[in-house]
Design an enzyme around this catalytic site. Structure first.
Site, mmCIF file in Angstrom:
data_model
loop_
_atom_site.group_PDB
_atom_site.id
_atom_site.type_symbol
_atom_site.label_atom_id
_atom_site.label_comp_id
_atom_site.label_asym_id
_atom_site.label_seq_id
_atom_site.Cartn_x
_atom_site.Cartn_y
_atom_site.Cartn_z
ATOM 1 C CG MET A 9 -1.854 -1.145 1.345
ATOM 2 S SD MET A 9 -2.880 -1.039 2.831
ATOM 3 C CE MET A 9 -1.678 -1.448 4.097
ATOM 4 N N GLY A 24 1.392 4.203 4.803
ATOM 5 C CA GLY A 24 2.211 3.356 3.944
ATOM 6 C C GLY A 24 2.627 2.057 4.596
ATOM 7 C CB SER A 25 1.776 -0.447 5.878
ATOM 8 O OG SER A 25 0.479 0.066 5.645
ATOM 9 N NE ARG A 26 5.036 -7.523 2.258
ATOM 10 C CZ ARG A 26 6.259 -7.983 2.144
ATOM 11 N NH1 ARG A 26 7.254 -7.155 1.877
ATOM 12 N NH2 ARG A 26 6.528 -9.259 2.309
#
Length: 230
Positions: free
Chosen positions: A99, A187-189
């Site tokens: 993301m 922001g990440s995953r």
């Protein structure tokens, strides 16, 4: 759908305090300079947009595994689920959805079932698109057990910018496919570990919509899908 609804999306309550801070700073910036003030307006709009929480049309067919996050499929590979979940140490197919700061960051359950384990582990803040982020970064892992006893692991992973993982559910909760379970700020995953023998129905680089895009079908015998990029 009205044109207004295309651009104005509901905001998750988690974002209210941040938008309020951005607005206050924007007012102060206008007192210094109109140029700085308008930059603050842009930043405030972005903050609101970051915490948007639009409705999603989740498919209801039994056995469908949906994407837990908006973003891009950055990795599809074999990996062992996080050891803190207590799942068997067998390699499973892991699908990673990256993301960016422009994606919706509300996370949704990939499948219906009971949350049998939640495990938070502090860590580093590498770029979430990198493979080593799964092992080294701060993460929050969930194990969802379906009615047939099979388990799916879904892992929220902090990234280079992300510094806060939020989880809305607790161990023992029942959750529906596509139901909101968490959020990661800035922001990440998300990693999803498919049950043994289940193949992904998405490809690297494919755009995901949380709660809507089908990652896999437990009832399908189809082999892993291939795709072309144009």
């Amino acid at each position: 759908m009205r044109m207004r609804d295309t651009f104005l999306k509901p905001m998750h309550p988690e974002g209210r305090k941040f938008v309020a801070i951005f607005v206050v700073v924007t007012v102060l910036l206008f007192l210094i300079s109109s140029i700085l003030g308008w930059i603050g307006v842009g930043a405030s709009v972005w903050c609101y947009y970051f915490f948007r929480d639009p409705k999603r049309a989740t498919p209801t067919a039994e056995g469908l595994i949906v994407s837990p996050a908006d973003g891009i499929v950055s990795l599809i590979e074999k990996a062992v689920p996080p050891p803190e979940l207590g799942m068997p140490a067998d390699e499973l197919t892991r699908i990673s959805v990256f993301m960016s700061v422009f994606n919706c960051h509300v996370n949704r359950a990939p499948i219906a079932g009971e949350i049998t384990e939640i495990a938070y582990r502090p860590g580093k803040f590498f770029n979430a698109s990198l493979d080593k982020a799964s092992a080294d970064n701060e993460r929050n892992s969930l194990c969802i057990q379906m009615d047939d006893g099979r388990q799916i692991a879904v892992v929220q992973i902090a990234g280079l910018v992300a510094r806060r993982i939020v989880c809305f559910v607790a161990k023992g909760d029942k959750i529906a496919t596509g139901e909101r379970f968490g959020l990661i700020r800035f922001g990440s995953r998300l990693d999803v570990y498919l049950p043994e023998g289940v193949h992904p129905m998405v490809s690297l680089g494919q755009t995901m919509i949380a709660g809507e895009t089908v990652l896999a079908d437990l009832a399908s015998n189809e082999s892993a899908r291939m795709a072309r990029t144009d």
